[in-house]
Design a protein around this motif. Structure first.
Motif, PDB file in Angstrom:
ATOM      1  N   LEU B 397      41.524 -28.106 -12.970  1.00 42.10           N
ATOM      2  CA  LEU B 397      40.534 -28.407 -14.022  1.00 42.10           C
ATOM      3  C   LEU B 397      40.131 -29.915 -14.367  1.00 42.10           C
ATOM      4  CD1 LEU B 397      40.853 -25.409 -16.340  1.00 42.10           C
ATOM      5  CD2 LEU B 397      39.077 -25.820 -14.664  1.00 42.10           C
ATOM      6  N   GLN B 398      41.482 -30.677 -14.541  1.00 48.40           N
ATOM      7  CA  GLN B 398      41.543 -31.918 -14.975  1.00 48.40           C
ATOM      8  C   GLN B 398      40.858 -32.607 -13.722  1.00 48.40           C
ATOM      9  OE1 GLN B 398      45.385 -32.819 -15.743  1.00 48.40           O
ATOM     10  NE2 GLN B 398      45.248 -31.755 -17.737  1.00 48.40           N
ATOM     11  N   LEU B 399      41.211 -32.525 -12.512  1.00 45.73           N
ATOM     12  CA  LEU B 399      40.593 -33.129 -11.344  1.00 45.73           C
ATOM     13  C   LEU B 399      39.181 -32.908 -11.201  1.00 45.73           C
ATOM     14  CD1 LEU B 399      43.273 -32.683  -8.633  1.00 45.73           C
ATOM     15  CD2 LEU B 399      42.177 -35.082  -9.739  1.00 45.73           C
ATOM     16  N   ILE B 400      38.516 -31.545 -11.584  1.00 41.21           N
ATOM     17  CA  ILE B 400      37.107 -31.299 -11.750  1.00 41.21           C
ATOM     18  C   ILE B 400      36.230 -32.357 -12.869  1.00 41.21           C
ATOM     19  CG2 ILE B 400      35.317 -29.846 -12.220  1.00 41.21           C
ATOM     20  CD1 ILE B 400      37.198 -27.568 -11.235  1.00 41.21           C
ATOM     21  N   SER B 401      37.104 -32.570 -13.922  1.00 45.69           N
ATOM     22  CA  SER B 401      36.422 -32.986 -14.895  1.00 45.69           C
ATOM     23  C   SER B 401      36.268 -34.710 -14.757  1.00 45.69           C
ATOM     24  CB  SER B 401      36.980 -32.816 -16.335  1.00 45.69           C
ATOM     25  OG  SER B 401      38.352 -33.477 -16.006  1.00 45.69           O
ATOM     26  N   TYR B 412      25.730 -27.582  -9.297  1.00 47.28           N
ATOM     27  CA  TYR B 412      25.639 -26.196  -9.834  1.00 47.28           C
ATOM     28  C   TYR B 412      26.529 -25.159  -8.487  1.00 47.28           C
ATOM     29  CZ  TYR B 412      24.134 -21.777 -11.196  1.00 47.28           C
ATOM     30  OH  TYR B 412      24.111 -20.382 -11.674  1.00 47.28           O
ATOM     31  N   ASP B 413      26.139 -25.644  -7.254  1.00 49.06           N
ATOM     32  CA  ASP B 413      26.396 -24.771  -6.176  1.00 49.06           C
ATOM     33  C   ASP B 413      27.884 -24.958  -6.086  1.00 49.06           C
ATOM     34  OD1 ASP B 413      23.751 -25.099  -3.876  1.00 49.06           O
ATOM     35  OD2 ASP B 413      24.254 -23.448  -5.434  1.00 49.06           O
ATOM     36  N   ARG B 414      28.649 -26.130  -6.459  1.00 52.89           N
ATOM     37  CA  ARG B 414      29.996 -26.444  -5.761  1.00 52.89           C
ATOM     38  C   ARG B 414      30.814 -26.119  -6.961  1.00 52.89           C
ATOM     39  NH1 ARG B 414      31.165 -29.279  -1.656  1.00 52.89           N
ATOM     40  NH2 ARG B 414      31.279 -27.204  -0.875  1.00 52.89           N
ATOM     41  N   VAL B 415      30.317 -26.589  -8.437  1.00 54.23           N
ATOM     42  CA  VAL B 415      31.277 -26.192  -9.303  1.00 54.23           C
ATOM     43  C   VAL B 415      31.069 -25.318 -10.189  1.00 54.23           C
ATOM     44  CG1 VAL B 415      32.298 -27.902 -11.152  1.00 54.23           C
ATOM     45  CG2 VAL B 415      31.882 -28.706  -8.796  1.00 54.23           C
ATOM     46  N   LEU B 416      29.644 -25.656 -10.863  1.00 51.02           N
ATOM     47  CA  LEU B 416      29.457 -24.733 -12.060  1.00 51.02           C
ATOM     48  C   LEU B 416      29.485 -23.329 -11.872  1.00 51.02           C
ATOM     49  CD1 LEU B 416      26.588 -27.101 -13.570  1.00 51.02           C
ATOM     50  CD2 LEU B 416      28.963 -26.881 -14.122  1.00 51.02           C
ATOM     51  N   GLU B 417      28.971 -22.900 -10.616  1.00 53.21           N
ATOM     52  CA  GLU B 417      28.858 -21.248  -9.988  1.00 53.21           C
ATOM     53  C   GLU B 417      30.165 -20.850 -10.063  1.00 53.21           C
ATOM     54  OE1 GLU B 417      26.358 -19.601 -10.021  1.00 53.21           O
ATOM     55  OE2 GLU B 417      27.461 -17.868  -9.143  1.00 53.21           O
ATOM     56  N   PRO B 418      31.163 -21.478  -9.419  1.00 51.46           N
ATOM     57  CA  PRO B 418      32.545 -20.907  -9.067  1.00 51.46           C
ATOM     58  C   PRO B 418      33.159 -20.759 -10.690  1.00 51.46           C
ATOM     59  CG  PRO B 418      32.432 -22.432  -7.468  1.00 51.46           C
ATOM     60  CD  PRO B 418      31.096 -22.696  -8.361  1.00 51.46           C
ATOM     61  N   LEU B 419      32.964 -21.791 -11.253  1.00 54.84           N
ATOM     62  CA  LEU B 419      33.589 -21.586 -12.565  1.00 54.84           C
ATOM     63  C   LEU B 419      32.971 -20.678 -13.379  1.00 54.84           C
ATOM     64  CD1 LEU B 419      34.321 -25.265 -13.530  1.00 54.84           C
ATOM     65  CD2 LEU B 419      35.952 -23.593 -12.834  1.00 54.84           C
ATOM     66  N   ARG B 420      31.739 -20.494 -13.338  1.00 56.71           N
ATOM     67  CA  ARG B 420      30.874 -19.447 -14.125  1.00 56.71           C
ATOM     68  C   ARG B 420      31.822 -18.366 -13.839  1.00 56.71           C
ATOM     69  NH1 ARG B 420      26.954 -15.856 -13.725  1.00 56.71           N
ATOM     70  NH2 ARG B 420      26.893 -16.281 -11.460  1.00 56.71           N
ATOM     71  N   LYS B 421      32.055 -18.105 -12.366  1.00 57.57           N
ATOM     72  CA  LYS B 421      32.375 -16.762 -12.053  1.00 57.57           C
ATOM     73  C   LYS B 421      33.654 -16.433 -12.844  1.00 57.57           C
ATOM     74  CE  LYS B 421      30.155 -16.316  -7.745  1.00 57.57           C
ATOM     75  NZ  LYS B 421      30.303 -16.801  -6.511  1.00 57.57           N
ATOM     76  N   LEU B 422      34.520 -17.709 -12.756  1.00 57.27           N
ATOM     77  CA  LEU B 422      35.952 -17.372 -13.249  1.00 57.27           C
ATOM     78  C   LEU B 422      35.702 -17.264 -14.868  1.00 57.27           C
ATOM     79  CD1 LEU B 422      37.722 -20.311 -11.172  1.00 57.27           C
ATOM     80  CD2 LEU B 422      38.136 -17.750 -11.375  1.00 57.27           C
ATOM     81  N   PHE B 423      34.918 -17.939 -15.397  1.00 56.01           N
ATOM     82  CA  PHE B 423      34.672 -17.963 -16.777  1.00 56.01           C
ATOM     83  C   PHE B 423      34.604 -16.393 -17.105  1.00 56.01           C
ATOM     84  CE2 PHE B 423      33.471 -19.799 -20.732  1.00 56.01           C
ATOM     85  CZ  PHE B 423      32.702 -18.750 -21.438  1.00 56.01           C
ATOM     86  N   TYR B 429      41.449 -17.023 -23.424  1.00 55.14           N
ATOM     87  CA  TYR B 429      42.275 -18.559 -23.171  1.00 55.14           C
ATOM     88  C   TYR B 429      41.754 -18.914 -21.902  1.00 55.14           C
ATOM     89  CZ  TYR B 429      45.138 -16.355 -26.726  1.00 55.14           C
ATOM     90  OH  TYR B 429      45.366 -15.584 -27.764  1.00 55.14           O
ATOM     91  N   GLY B 430      41.268 -18.324 -20.912  1.00 56.67           N
ATOM     92  CA  GLY B 430      40.702 -18.967 -19.505  1.00 56.67           C
ATOM     93  C   GLY B 430      39.406 -19.252 -19.796  1.00 56.67           C
ATOM     94  N   LYS B 431      38.690 -18.883 -20.878  1.00 53.26           N
ATOM     95  CA  LYS B 431      37.569 -19.226 -21.145  1.00 53.26           C
ATOM     96  C   LYS B 431      37.434 -20.493 -21.915  1.00 53.26           C
ATOM     97  CE  LYS B 431      34.570 -14.829 -21.561  1.00 53.26           C
ATOM     98  NZ  LYS B 431      35.465 -13.921 -21.162  1.00 53.26           N
ATOM     99  N   CYS B 432      38.234 -20.570 -22.979  1.00 53.70           N
ATOM    100  CA  CYS B 432      38.649 -22.028 -23.592  1.00 53.70           C
ATOM    101  C   CYS B 432      38.992 -22.916 -22.758  1.00 53.70           C
ATOM    102  CB  CYS B 432      39.636 -21.714 -24.583  1.00 53.70           C
ATOM    103  SG  CYS B 432      39.290 -20.583 -25.876  1.00 53.70           S
ATOM    104  N   LYS B 433      39.696 -22.994 -21.830  1.00 52.49           N
ATOM    105  CA  LYS B 433      40.162 -23.832 -20.857  1.00 52.49           C
ATOM    106  C   LYS B 433      38.998 -24.313 -20.135  1.00 52.49           C
ATOM    107  CE  LYS B 433      43.851 -22.037 -18.861  1.00 52.49           C
ATOM    108  NZ  LYS B 433      44.836 -21.830 -17.910  1.00 52.49           N
ATOM    109  N   ILE B 434      38.196 -23.448 -19.635  1.00 50.85           N
ATOM    110  CA  ILE B 434      36.747 -23.850 -18.756  1.00 50.85           C
ATOM    111  C   ILE B 434      35.985 -24.509 -19.690  1.00 50.85           C
ATOM    112  CG2 ILE B 434      35.007 -22.982 -17.308  1.00 50.85           C
ATOM    113  CD1 ILE B 434      36.623 -20.948 -16.472  1.00 50.85           C
ATOM    114  N   ILE B 435      35.738 -24.097 -20.871  1.00 51.30           N
ATOM    115  CA  ILE B 435      34.814 -24.849 -21.761  1.00 51.30           C
ATOM    116  C   ILE B 435      35.402 -26.270 -21.938  1.00 51.30           C
ATOM    117  CG2 ILE B 435      33.786 -25.016 -23.943  1.00 51.30           C
ATOM    118  CD1 ILE B 435      32.660 -22.839 -22.318  1.00 51.30           C
TER     119      ILE B 435
END
Lengths: 374, 727, 376
Positions: B397-401, B412-423, B429-435
């Motif tokens: 997550l840090q490297l993504i940021s 969107y395709d590469r980052v936001l969409e996979p993270l959304r699925k994980l969200f 707590y996972g949600k908080c981390k992603i936010i």
């Protein structure tokens, strides 16, 4: 010479099992074994296998009375312990000679041995040696046929066989083309038959092979009867090898829409395969010479008239169980085709599936089964 | 007897004197020894005594004892060492004395003040290698002060030949190892030992005596640290230093390579030519610290495996300073393949440690450069598609940021969409981390990537190290879309997580909103992005007072930012008219939010039947016309007193002021401001800030502020109503 | 001879790559990446493939220069050029046949010089490195390696962008014997690259070999990889093939129409099925070719995933009709064709009889490797 052979044989065993084998062999009696083990332990902390074996061999040699036959018996004991290491071929003895009365029963190993030795003298030179033992109700034999010119122990010239007494089944390991005919001649005469035929059944686990071969002779409608009788009879010492019942995890939160279908599948499989564990076969091979059959891709090839030839081989620890599991898990469509389920009844490893010729039975080795290729 | 006298005595002695029974000599000698052991000898004394000892006038035992007692008090003059060497050249002293002199030089090597002339002696010393007895000591000494330009091909050949003839000797191997450090291409010798085994200290006792004496006097051990000394330290202390060529196991254990010198063949030739011109290239191996880098900035060359940059800070500085594109290309190739291998094959548990450290070092490098590395971005984005959200999650997550800015569809395709699925499939707590990851990403974009995107290409003063062919796209579009996206998923997340761990999630969302609202002011983004109004309204009705508090501050901050933006526009700083129109629209949105908030919290009129877009819209026809009481109760339900977040404080307030617990809201109305003060005392200043910003008392004059917001006349009524009640 | 200057794709539609594929569709990474279509036609035909023009368009946008082969081959047809293999080249190509190789991917090599003195220098360095490892006791079980030679290896470079292949040989002697024979070989090559993935500004310093084949004992192979990594600042990664790629290769190689070995597909039965571990399904080669001809009607130079899927599905459904076992739910472990045997863990053994086909295998490996390279 015997010293070398003894070493050779014992070295192939695992270190822990050496003393076990020696005990069974009974060549050295209890005291001698004790002293031997003490001596061995006294030497060094961790005795290497080869030095241990040399020690044992020396001891045996010193005792005296070590003949090739006795050494052969040791070999048989070793083999009995690790029978799955070798590949066994099943043969069938045909056309029993003489009357089937008990007079002619050749079940005593000694008698068979003498007969066999006599026969073998005819065909083979004097160096050959026969060892026969009765272990667990089966006749285990070892024939050592060294080539004359060479020196030393030739382990590749050993032929081992297991005979199920009073049945036409005999299982070989190490049968070679060069002496195949002679050996078969010797054995059939010694055991009272006329011919020896290769059944095309191979594997590592000889009890399964035997079971497959023996039950072949009571196939068809008798198979279920066989199962019930032989596995449940009060005199039967064989422990039941019933399959473990598949467990359904009852969880209220999970609704299994396919439950009926799964149950039906399991029922069909049970009907086909029976409720007992299947015998162990490591390999099942097919040679398929059927025309192209696919319906979705290029169906016009099937009308070509030419045969699509391929070879299929199933490998694993227990292939027949594997078939059943495939069907249970859904990788295979149920009901499984005949050529997979009939392996037990056919008692073969290698099959040939061919297009029907002259509208006869469609599989080549049909014998009694009426299987139809759709 | 004084030391000076003793020394003079010896210096003046011109002929051999007998030793036995010569009390004068003996007493002088003892005096010298005594002083040396207690205080050490001064540099001048040492210089003169060296002459005495090496001249060979005295008896050998005397000379030996003199040499042994040459313990420096402060430092040793270079000429003393030079004198030693020159005496050795004369072959005058006996071979034992010569060896002893060499050993002495080795022992006091650290205390020689300057070594410039000593370096000139390199050739002479090398010549002495012919003498077998002295060889170990010569090798040791040469080991200590070999520099890069001292490594000459003929010397290497000589040593190799000698080694071949005599068999491998530890001291020869030691010297060759130094040579190998500088020019791995010249020396192909096996090097499996460490420094300690090359030169077993035979004079441990001697050097310990010296150290003791110096400690007694209290002098610092060394004078100046040249890089040869640094080299020694490095070799001496790094006990797990491995050979130049790593073994297979090491490669697996630690994929980040160690610093080595360049292995090209041509570097030697180039350096000899350079040396004649007076230049000097230093392999990066020798640079220990930043200071070292600064000293030799012009001469340093890159190591043979650029991946070592992840290990060494000075190299990071060097890389970012020189902006060498070849080195960058090398690094990117290496890191992309290494990450591919690490992330795809990291199924075995014992790999986890090494992958974590690899990712950590990559992140450190990225943070150091304050930019995303394109190759790393690509690999991480590829990994996201198969990532389970748990493995290495903080680092990923840090490297993504830290990643670079890309056009929004790509992002969107590469980052936001996979993270959304994980969200949506992780716990709160996972949600908080992603936010939090999204917050950091936006911050990174606003602070670092936006300027990069804005700068024109082909400028020499580009902001980034890893150049990348840029597509022409608008960074503002990306930022706006990211905000929209994150607001959407936050809203959904809030609804889902209504019951569990709400507070933490709301805090994370508010962090994000803080950032969004302040972007113009903090990061000079020339526009303001308005967060989703539904999100703000949802936060308003949460049960947590912290949330409500912070939401109010967010709105205040928006006002500030809008003010600044309008001011900048009026001053002509921002020329884009499209932004102006956009800003007006956003201001209207903000206004409606403010009105809603005001109405519900302050004016006790939560539900409105006029504004259809508000969350609190109630269709008139639905209302029960008769039940005015119920309607009033509804309206009051989100007020300052009855709001579920403030209710505990209201109760306390009532208790404190000894009001009747069944008091009516109407009666509490006048006490609104007082209540605000109470809340302020509890550090919930957001509400007061909100009230002071948006709700005006009747007494104040109202002009410019309300105009900017386009407040309808009702707002003035807001303030007037409240104040009239208060008085 | 057709004039190849005009390249606009008139009426061919290209698959839209931006949806559904986890590929790099933006300005970074290799610009041309379509693993669902591979070159199939004769060698050197990369500038004749219709996909090329799209590449050129994108490439122009990003200012990546590739060497267009037009200028080089205007006088002869591509086929003429390629069929001229010299004796040495033929011999070299034959060297690849019949041995078990492991396939590796490489990043571009830095500072690789190919003049004779440099190659000798590399040989010496490698030899001393091997000697060092020997002393360290790495090669205890296997034969002791001795000298190494690094040399150029002609015959595998076909297109303009290809660098001449490099052969590294390590000789040594077995423990008890005395003769010195070659115990390990490594070939670095890139055959028929469609474009040079390196950017113009760094092209001089780097040399790109797409693929490396190594054969020999494992420890020697590791040593060699270490040495290459340190000497040339690159990264060596084992190449693994997925089930899907193996199936693709099986189908594609059948199309090269060599029939001296059957097509063998070894499937791995999933772990949850106890008792059965592998299913080997081998079909007669000429029958496969028949099936293939029916599927692939045209004579195009691109081989697509649809065709490969059709082929494999054809075989699997034939199996299904006979045995009712669904092979498509299982993973392919290894494939063996008349052209080559390829395993999932990157083992390769080339059986092809004609040198053209050997080069085509090399080309396919190059394609697969190039796709995995990240270029920024």
């Amino acid at each position: 010479m015997e010293y070398n052979i003894l070493r050779n044989i014992l070295v192939k065993q695992k270190k822990e099992e050496v003393f076990q084998v020696l005990r069974r062999w009974n060549f050295l009696n209890g005291n001698e074994l004790l002293t031997l083990s003490d001596e061995v332990n006294a030497r060094t902390r961790s005795v290497g296998k080869s030095s241990l074996v040399s020690c044992v061999a020396e001891c045996c040699q010193d005792k005296g009375g070590l003949t090739m036959e006795v050494v052969g018996e040791l070999d048989l004991f070793c083999l009995h312990m690790n029978s799955t290491k070798k590949v066994w071929n099943v043969y069938q003895l045909k056309e029993k000679q003489g009357s089937s009365s008990s007079k002619n029963v050749n079940t005593l190993p000694a008698k068979i041995k003498t007969k066999l030795m006599k026969q073998m003298r005819i065909y083979f030179n004097k160096d050959c040696c026969v060892s026969l033992l009765m272990l667990d109700g089966l006749l285990w034999g070892r024939l050592y046929l060294p080539v004359k010119g060479r020196k030393g122990y030739q382990p590749t010239r050993c032929l081992y066989f297991i005979h199920y007494p009073l049945s036409p089944v005999i299982i070989f390991n190490g049968m070679k083309v060069s002496f195949g005919e002679f050996i078969s001649q010797c054995l059939v005469v010694a055991l009272g038959y006329k011919e020896l035929e290769d059944l095309d059944l191979t594997g590592h686990h000889y009890p399964s092979l035997a079971e497959l071969a023996l039950n072949k002779f009571s196939e068809g409608g008798y198979s279920k009867y066989q199962q019930i009788q032989s596995h449940r009879g009060p005199l039967n010492k064989v422990t039941s090898r019933k399959r473990k019942a598949p467990c359904f995890i009852e969880d209220e939160n999970i609704i299994d829409l396919n439950r009926a279908e799964k149950k039906r599948r399991l029922d069909v499989l049970e009907k086909k395969f029976g409720e007992y564990v299947m015998p162990t076969l490591e390999k099942v091979e097919f040679r398929v010479e059927l025309p192209y059959r696919s319906k979705e891709i290029v169906p016009e090839l099937s009308k070509d008239g030419e045969v699509f030839s391929c070879k299929v081989r199933f490998r694993g620890t227990s292939v027949l169980e594997g078939f059943r599991n495939l069907a249970t898990a859904g990788y295979a469509k149920v009901p499984l085709p005949k050529h997979l389920t009939c392996v037990t009844t056919r008692a073969k490893n290698k099959f040939l599936l061919m297009k029907p010729q002259n509208k006869e039975n469609k599989t080549q080795n049909a014998s009694q089964n009426r299987t139809v290729q759709r | 007897m004084e030391v000076d006298e003793a020394v003079n005595y010896f210096c003046s002695a011109k002929s051999r004197q007998k030793f036995r029974g010569n009390t004068e000599l003996i007493s002088a000698l003892e005096c010298i020894e005594h002083t040396a052991l207690n205080k050490g000898l001064s540099p001048e004394h040492i210089s003169s005594l060296v002459d005495v000892a090496a001249a060979g006038i005295q008896v050998e035992t005397v000379c030996k004892r003199i040499i042994k007692s040459l313990i420096p008090q402060t430092y040793v003059k270079e000429e003393a060492a030079l004198k030693c060497i020159s005496w050795i050249c004369t072959r005058n002293p006996s071979i034992n004395i010569q060896c002893l002199l060499l050993r002495w030089i080795i022992v006091i090597y650290d205390y020689i003040d300057t070594r410039t002339n000593l370096h000139g002696m390199y050739g002479v010393l090398f010549h002495f290698l012919h003498y077998r007895v002295m060889m170990p000591y010569i090798c040791h000494l040469l080991y200590l002060f070999t520099r890069k330009e001292d490594v000459r091909l003929f010397r290497v050949r000589f040593l190799l030949q000698y080694q071949k003839d005599m068999g491998p000797q530890p001291f020869l191997t030691g010297l060759l190892s130094i040579y190998r450090y500088y020019y791995p291409s010249l020396v192909h010798v096996v090097n499996t030992r460490s420094y300690k085994s090359f030169f077993p200290t035979y004079d441990k006792k001697w050097s310990s005596v010296i150290q003791q004496v110096r400690e007694k006097i209290g002098v610092s051990p060394t004078i100046d640290v040249t890089f040869e000394k640094a080299l020694l330290e490095r070799l001496g202390t790094s006990s797990n230093y491995v050979d130049l060529m790593p073994s297979k196991k090491r490669r697996k254990l630690d994929p980040i390579p160690v610093l080595h010198s360049l292995t090209t063949k041509s570097s030697y030739k180039r350096d000899t030519m350079a040396h004649t011109l007076g230049l000097q290239t230093i392999p990066f191996v020798l640079i220990q610290s930043f200071k070292g880098l600064l000293d030799h900035l012009d001469n340093v060359e890159y190591p043979s495996q650029i991946g070592a940059v992840l290990r060494s800070d000075p190299l990071k500085h060097f890389m970012s300073f020189t902006k060498d594109q070849i080195a960058c290309a090398r690094f990117q190739f290496w890191i992309s393949k290494t990450l591919q291998e690490a992330l795809v094959n990291s199924l075995k548990p014992n790999h986890k440690q090494r992958v974590t450290s690899l990712l950590k070092s990559t992140k450190l490098f990225s943070d150091f450069l304050q930019e995303g590395i394109p190759a790393v971005d690509i690999e991480i984005f590829d990994y996201l598609h198969t990532w389970n959200g748990i493995q290495y999650s903080p680092l990923i997550l840090q490297l993504i940021s830290r990643s670079r800015i890309y056009p929004f569809p790509v992002l969107y395709d590469r980052v936001l969409e996979p993270l959304r699925k994980l969200f949506f499939s992780s716990s709160v707590y996972g949600k908080c981390k992603i936010i939090m990851c999204f917050t950091d990403l936006l911050r990174n974009y606003a602070a670092n990537e936006w300027p990069r995107n804005q700068e024109k290409q082909d400028e020499d003063t580009s902001l980034c190290l890893f150049k990348q062919d840029k597509e022409d796209f608008d960074g503002s579009d990306v930022i706006k879309n990211i905000v929209k996206f994150v607001c959407k998923i936050c809203l959904t997340g809030l609804v889902i997580e209504k019951h569990n761990g709400n507070a933490l999630f709301e805090m994370c969302v508010l962090d994000f909103l803080d950032l969004v609202s302040n972007m113009h002011k903090e990061y000079n983004i020339p526009f303001v992005v308005m967060a989703d109004s539904r999100l703000m309204e949802t936060l308003l009705i949460s049960c947590n007072i912290l949330t409500v508090n912070r939401v109010c501050t967010v709105l205040c901050r928006y006002k500030e930012n809008f003010d600044l933006l309008r001011a900048a526009e009026r001053n002509g700083q921002l020329k884009n008219s499209g932004i102006q129109r956009e800003t007006s629209r956003l201001i209207k949105l903000c206004n409606s939010l403010v009105v809603d908030f005001c109405n519900s919290l302050w004016r006790l009129r939560a539900f409105t039947s006029t504004d259809k877009h508000s969350l609190f819209y109630q269709d008139i026809s639905d209302l029960d016309k008769e039940n005015m009481n119920a309607r009033r109760k509804d309206n009051e339900s989100l007020s300052l007193f009855c709001h579920p977040a403030f209710l505990p404080f209201t109760l306390k307030y009532i208790e404190k002021n000894d009001f009747d617990p069944r008091i009516n809201i109407e009666e509490l109305r006048p006490l609104k401001r007082d209540f605000l003060h109470v809340l302020e005392r509890h550090h919930f200043t957001g509400l007061s800030q909100f009230v002071s910003t948006f709700v005006r008392r009747e007494s104040e004059s109202s002009t410019s502020k309300s105009q900017m917001f386009g407040f309808s006349p009702t707002s003035t009524h807001v303030s007037s109503m409240s104040t009239s009640r208060m008085t | 001879m057709t004039d190849r200057t005009v390249r606009t794709p008139a009426n061919v539609t290209y698959p839209d790559r931006s949806h559904g594929s986890a590929l790099r569709t933006f300005a970074m990474g290799t610009p041309f990446r379509t693993p669902d279509r591979r070159r199939f036609g004769p060698l050197g035909s990369s500038w004749r493939t219709p996909g090329r023009s799209e590449v050129l368009k994108r490439i122009d946008n990003q200012r990546i220069r590739t060497s267009t082969p037009r200028s080089r081959y205007t006088s002869k047809t591509a086929e003429e050029v390629l069929t001229e293999h010299t004796e040495v080249e033929q011999h070299n190509i034959k060297e690849l046949v019949g041995k078990v190789w492991h396939v590796f991917n490489l990043t571009p090599l830095y500072n690789f010089k190919e003049n004779k003195s440099d190659l000798q220098h590399y040989s010496r360095t490698l030899s001393s490195h091997i000697a060092a490892e020997c002393k360290r006791g790495v090669f205890v079980d296997t034969s002791e390696p001795g000298d190494a030679t690094v040399a150029l290896f002609s015959g595998l470079d076909v297109a303009a962008d290809d660098h001449k292949a490099v052969l590294i040989e390590i000789r040594g002697k077995a423990r008890n014997k005395n003769e010195d024979k070659v115990i390990s070989q490594a070939v670095l090559f890139s055959t028929d690259l469609e474009y040079n993935p390196l950017k113009a500004e760094i092209k001089e310093e780097f040399t790109y070999f797409a693929c490396m084949l190594i054969r020999g004992p494992e420890s020697v192979s590791q040593t060699l990889q270490n040495w290459i990594e340190v000497q040339f600042d690159c990264k060596v990664v084992k190449q693994t093939f997925t089930s899907h790629e193996l199936a693709f290769m099986a189908a594609m190689f059948t199309g090269f129409s060599e029939v001296h070995k059957p097509l063998e597909l070894v499937y791995k039965v999933p772990k949850e099925i106890e008792g059965l571990s592998h299913i080997d399904y081998s079909t007669n080669a000429s029958d496969c070719v028949r099936l293939w001809n029916k599927i692939r009607g045209t004579d195009s130079e691109i081989f697509t995933t649809e065709e490969a899927n059709k082929f494999i599905t054809g075989l699997e459904s034939h199996f299904f009709e006979i045995y009712s076992i669904k092979l498509n739910a299982m993973q392919l472990l290894t494939i063996g064709t008349s052209i080559a045997f390829v395993g999932q863990d990157g083992r390769l053994k080339v059986h092809a009889k004609s040198p053209e086909n050997v080069l085509k295998v090399c080309r396919h490996l190059t394609d697969v490797s190039v796709d995995r390279l990240t270029v920024c």
